[in-house]
Design a protein around this motif. Structure first.
Motif, PDB file in Angstrom:
ATOM      1  N   LEU A 113      -1.806   1.930  -6.289  1.00 58.73           N
ATOM      2  CA  LEU A 113      -1.792   2.539  -4.966  1.00 58.73           C
ATOM      3  C   LEU A 113      -0.502   2.156  -4.254  1.00 58.73           C
ATOM      4  CD1 LEU A 113      -4.816   2.402  -5.849  1.00 58.73           C
ATOM      5  CD2 LEU A 113      -5.369   2.175  -3.442  1.00 58.73           C
ATOM      6  N   VAL A 114       0.109   3.133  -3.566  1.00 62.48           N
ATOM      7  CA  VAL A 114       1.335   2.906  -2.812  1.00 62.48           C
ATOM      8  C   VAL A 114       1.193   3.561  -1.441  1.00 62.48           C
ATOM      9  CG1 VAL A 114       2.789   2.808  -4.882  1.00 62.48           C
ATOM     10  CG2 VAL A 114       2.465   4.983  -3.716  1.00 62.48           C
ATOM     11  N   CYS A 115       2.049   3.192  -0.517  1.00 59.62           N
ATOM     12  CA  CYS A 115       2.085   3.852   0.788  1.00 59.62           C
ATOM     13  C   CYS A 115       2.571   5.280   0.574  1.00 59.62           C
ATOM     14  CB  CYS A 115       3.022   3.111   1.736  1.00 59.62           C
ATOM     15  SG  CYS A 115       3.275   3.973   3.304  1.00 59.62           S
ATOM     16  N   ALA A 116       1.873   6.255   1.109  1.00 59.42           N
ATOM     17  CA  ALA A 116       2.257   7.655   0.928  1.00 59.42           C
ATOM     18  C   ALA A 116       3.492   8.015   1.744  1.00 59.42           C
ATOM     19  CB  ALA A 116       1.092   8.569   1.298  1.00 59.42           C
ATOM     20  N   ASP A 117       3.802   7.261   2.799  1.00 61.51           N
ATOM     21  CA  ASP A 117       4.963   7.575   3.623  1.00 61.51           C
ATOM     22  C   ASP A 117       6.253   7.001   3.060  1.00 61.51           C
ATOM     23  OD1 ASP A 117       3.633   9.142   5.432  1.00 61.51           O
ATOM     24  OD2 ASP A 117       3.400   7.565   6.920  1.00 61.51           O
ATOM     25  N   CYS A 118       6.282   5.703   2.772  1.00 64.03           N
ATOM     26  CA  CYS A 118       7.533   5.080   2.315  1.00 64.03           C
ATOM     27  C   CYS A 118       7.519   4.747   0.823  1.00 64.03           C
ATOM     28  CB  CYS A 118       7.833   3.834   3.144  1.00 64.03           C
ATOM     29  SG  CYS A 118       6.730   2.442   2.818  1.00 64.03           S
ATOM     30  N   GLU A 119       6.391   4.951   0.174  1.00 62.05           N
ATOM     31  CA  GLU A 119       6.210   4.712  -1.258  1.00 62.05           C
ATOM     32  C   GLU A 119       6.374   3.248  -1.651  1.00 62.05           C
ATOM     33  OE1 GLU A 119       8.613   7.547  -3.415  1.00 62.05           O
ATOM     34  OE2 GLU A 119       7.132   9.124  -3.053  1.00 62.05           O
ATOM     35  N   ALA A 120       6.227   2.327  -0.694  1.00 63.42           N
ATOM     36  CA  ALA A 120       6.260   0.907  -1.019  1.00 63.42           C
ATOM     37  C   ALA A 120       4.968   0.550  -1.744  1.00 63.42           C
ATOM     38  CB  ALA A 120       6.391   0.074   0.246  1.00 63.42           C
ATOM     39  N   GLY A 121       5.089  -0.326  -2.707  1.00 61.09           N
ATOM     40  CA  GLY A 121       3.902  -0.742  -3.423  1.00 61.09           C
ATOM     41  C   GLY A 121       4.277  -1.439  -4.720  1.00 61.09           C
ATOM     42  N   PRO A 122       3.271  -1.711  -5.514  1.00 60.64           N
ATOM     43  CA  PRO A 122       1.902  -1.292  -5.294  1.00 60.64           C
ATOM     44  C   PRO A 122       1.181  -2.167  -4.272  1.00 60.64           C
ATOM     45  CG  PRO A 122       2.077  -2.413  -7.393  1.00 60.64           C
ATOM     46  CD  PRO A 122       3.463  -2.323  -6.832  1.00 60.64           C
ATOM     47  N   ILE A 123       0.379  -1.501  -3.456  1.00 61.68           N
ATOM     48  CA  ILE A 123      -0.466  -2.211  -2.498  1.00 61.68           C
ATOM     49  C   ILE A 123      -1.879  -2.356  -3.047  1.00 61.68           C
ATOM     50  CG2 ILE A 123       0.867  -1.526  -0.490  1.00 61.68           C
ATOM     51  CD1 ILE A 123      -1.380   0.567   0.101  1.00 61.68           C
ATOM     52  N   GLY A 124      -2.149  -1.682  -4.153  1.00 65.93           N
ATOM     53  CA  GLY A 124      -3.483  -1.740  -4.718  1.00 65.93           C
ATOM     54  C   GLY A 124      -3.549  -1.189  -6.122  1.00 65.93           C
ATOM     55  N   TRP A 125      -4.788  -1.029  -6.595  1.00 61.08           N
ATOM     56  CA  TRP A 125      -5.055  -0.801  -8.006  1.00 61.08           C
ATOM     57  C   TRP A 125      -6.286   0.087  -8.140  1.00 61.08           C
ATOM     58  CZ3 TRP A 125      -9.122  -2.307 -11.222  1.00 61.08           C
ATOM     59  CH2 TRP A 125      -8.851  -2.534 -12.559  1.00 61.08           C
ATOM     60  N   ASP A 132     -14.962   5.250  -8.711  1.00 58.25           N
ATOM     61  CA  ASP A 132     -15.387   4.915  -7.351  1.00 58.25           C
ATOM     62  C   ASP A 132     -14.909   3.549  -6.866  1.00 58.25           C
ATOM     63  OD1 ASP A 132     -16.781   7.337  -7.204  1.00 58.25           O
ATOM     64  OD2 ASP A 132     -18.554   6.451  -8.131  1.00 58.25           O
ATOM     65  N   SER A 133     -13.846   3.007  -7.443  1.00 56.29           N
ATOM     66  CA  SER A 133     -13.355   1.695  -7.018  1.00 56.29           C
ATOM     67  C   SER A 133     -11.841   1.719  -6.855  1.00 56.29           C
ATOM     68  CB  SER A 133     -13.741   0.618  -8.037  1.00 56.29           C
ATOM     69  OG  SER A 133     -15.137   0.477  -8.092  1.00 56.29           O
ATOM     70  N   PHE A 134     -11.415   1.527  -5.611  1.00 49.02           N
ATOM     71  CA  PHE A 134      -9.997   1.467  -5.262  1.00 49.02           C
ATOM     72  C   PHE A 134      -9.785   0.144  -4.545  1.00 49.02           C
ATOM     73  CE2 PHE A 134     -11.473   5.774  -5.359  1.00 49.02           C
ATOM     74  CZ  PHE A 134     -10.498   6.474  -6.052  1.00 49.02           C
ATOM     75  N   TYR A 135      -8.911  -0.705  -5.064  1.00 46.19           N
ATOM     76  CA  TYR A 135      -8.679  -2.030  -4.502  1.00 46.19           C
ATOM     77  C   TYR A 135      -7.337  -2.068  -3.768  1.00 46.19           C
ATOM     78  CZ  TYR A 135     -12.499  -3.624  -7.471  1.00 46.19           C
ATOM     79  OH  TYR A 135     -13.724  -3.792  -8.059  1.00 46.19           O
ATOM     80  N   VAL A 136      -7.350  -2.524  -2.511  1.00 47.92           N
ATOM     81  CA  VAL A 136      -6.135  -2.703  -1.720  1.00 47.92           C
ATOM     82  C   VAL A 136      -5.984  -4.202  -1.476  1.00 47.92           C
ATOM     83  CG1 VAL A 136      -4.967  -2.193   0.452  1.00 47.92           C
ATOM     84  CG2 VAL A 136      -6.421  -0.451  -0.611  1.00 47.92           C
ATOM     85  N   ALA A 137      -4.895  -4.785  -1.945  1.00 49.11           N
ATOM     86  CA  ALA A 137      -4.671  -6.230  -1.842  1.00 49.11           C
ATOM     87  C   ALA A 137      -4.393  -6.635  -0.397  1.00 49.11           C
ATOM     88  CB  ALA A 137      -3.512  -6.633  -2.739  1.00 49.11           C
ATOM     89  N   LEU A 138      -5.148  -7.590   0.130  1.00 45.23           N
ATOM     90  CA  LEU A 138      -4.956  -8.049   1.505  1.00 45.23           C
ATOM     91  C   LEU A 138      -3.553  -8.564   1.739  1.00 45.23           C
ATOM     92  CD1 LEU A 138      -8.139  -7.915   1.549  1.00 45.23           C
ATOM     93  CD2 LEU A 138      -8.009  -9.861   3.091  1.00 45.23           C
ATOM     94  N   GLU A 139      -2.967  -9.234   0.765  1.00 47.64           N
ATOM     95  CA  GLU A 139      -1.647  -9.832   0.967  1.00 47.64           C
ATOM     96  C   GLU A 139      -0.514  -8.808   0.868  1.00 47.64           C
ATOM     97  OE1 GLU A 139      -0.166 -11.947  -3.015  1.00 47.64           O
ATOM     98  OE2 GLU A 139      -2.101 -12.675  -2.334  1.00 47.64           O
ATOM     99  N   ARG A 140      -0.828  -7.567   0.506  1.00 47.94           N
ATOM    100  CA  ARG A 140       0.190  -6.530   0.395  1.00 47.94           C
ATOM    101  C   ARG A 140       0.185  -5.558   1.579  1.00 47.94           C
ATOM    102  NH1 ARG A 140       2.056  -5.649  -5.230  1.00 47.94           N
ATOM    103  NH2 ARG A 140       2.108  -7.752  -6.076  1.00 47.94           N
ATOM    104  N   VAL A 141      -0.699  -5.790   2.552  1.00 53.38           N
ATOM    105  CA  VAL A 141      -0.795  -4.934   3.733  1.00 53.38           C
ATOM    106  C   VAL A 141      -0.856  -5.799   4.979  1.00 53.38           C
ATOM    107  CG1 VAL A 141      -1.929  -2.998   2.546  1.00 53.38           C
ATOM    108  CG2 VAL A 141      -3.331  -4.823   3.516  1.00 53.38           C
ATOM    109  N   THR A 142      -0.725  -5.158   6.162  1.00 51.36           N
ATOM    110  CA  THR A 142      -0.921  -5.859   7.432  1.00 51.36           C
ATOM    111  C   THR A 142      -2.155  -5.272   8.108  1.00 51.36           C
ATOM    112  OG1 THR A 142       0.549  -4.349   8.599  1.00 51.36           O
ATOM    113  CG2 THR A 142       1.531  -6.356   7.731  1.00 51.36           C
ATOM    114  N   HIS A 143      -2.605  -5.943   9.158  1.00 54.49           N
ATOM    115  CA  HIS A 143      -3.823  -5.525   9.857  1.00 54.49           C
ATOM    116  C   HIS A 143      -3.561  -5.454  11.360  1.00 54.49           C
ATOM    117  CE1 HIS A 143      -5.071  -7.228   6.009  1.00 54.49           C
ATOM    118  NE2 HIS A 143      -6.023  -6.320   6.058  1.00 54.49           N
ATOM    119  N   GLU A 144      -4.158  -4.441  11.995  1.00 55.06           N
ATOM    120  CA  GLU A 144      -3.956  -4.242  13.435  1.00 55.06           C
ATOM    121  C   GLU A 144      -5.277  -3.906  14.094  1.00 55.06           C
ATOM    122  OE1 GLU A 144      -2.443  -0.258  15.092  1.00 55.06           O
ATOM    123  OE2 GLU A 144      -0.715  -1.610  15.096  1.00 55.06           O
TER     124      GLU A 144
END
Length: 144
Positions: A113-125, A132-144
């Motif tokens: 998984l990558v950011c669809a806007d800037c294509e940075a990643g992978p943020i997940g797997w 039915d399972s998509f994993y987004v790594a907490l340490e690869r994203v920020t929270h607001e």
């Protein structure tokens, strides 16, 4: 669509596990009593919204993610070489729960998984064997 957490109150701390080698995250501050994300999940690089609050469930699973880079380079690397073992994730059960996410080409039976806007990643797997399972790594994203 995932139901948001009732009143989005913080939960008790999740069960202990070894912290990631990178900056230790305070998962308890990000998870509500129902185990869902309290805050929106954003791309670290461009701030694009990946998930709305309440759209994912906290999960612990050891996954190897390649080092962060643009989508084309991540796909070319084939998941091999340098990478990080990531243990804390947001688990998304429906790909339509994402606000903004892209996928690399297949790397074996995995898409990253990558950011669809800037294509940075992978943020997940995402394993193609489990639709039915998509994993987004907490340490690869920020929270607001």
């Amino acid at each position: 669509m995932a139901a948001p957490c009732a009143e989005m109150e913080p939960a008790a701390a999740p069960p202990p596990s070894p912290p990631p080698a990178a900056a230790a995250l305070d998962a308890a501050a990000l998870v509500c009593a129902q185990g869902r994300n309290l805050k929106a999940v954003l791309c670290q690089r461009c701030g694009s919204r990946v998930l709305l609050p309440g759209a994912a469930t906290f999960a612990r699973r050891e996954l190897l993610l390649p080092a962060m880079r643009k989508k084309a380079a991540a796909a070319a690397a084939g998941g091999g070489g340098d990478g990080d073992v990531v243990r804390e994730h947001w688990l998304v059960r429906d790909m339509f729960s994402f606000e903004n996410v892209g996928f690399t080409r297949d790397v074996g039976n995995v898409k990253f998984l990558v950011c669809a806007d800037c294509e940075a990643g992978p943020i997940g797997w995402h394993c193609l064997d489990d639709k039915d399972s998509f994993y987004v790594a907490l340490e690869r994203v920020t929270h607001e």
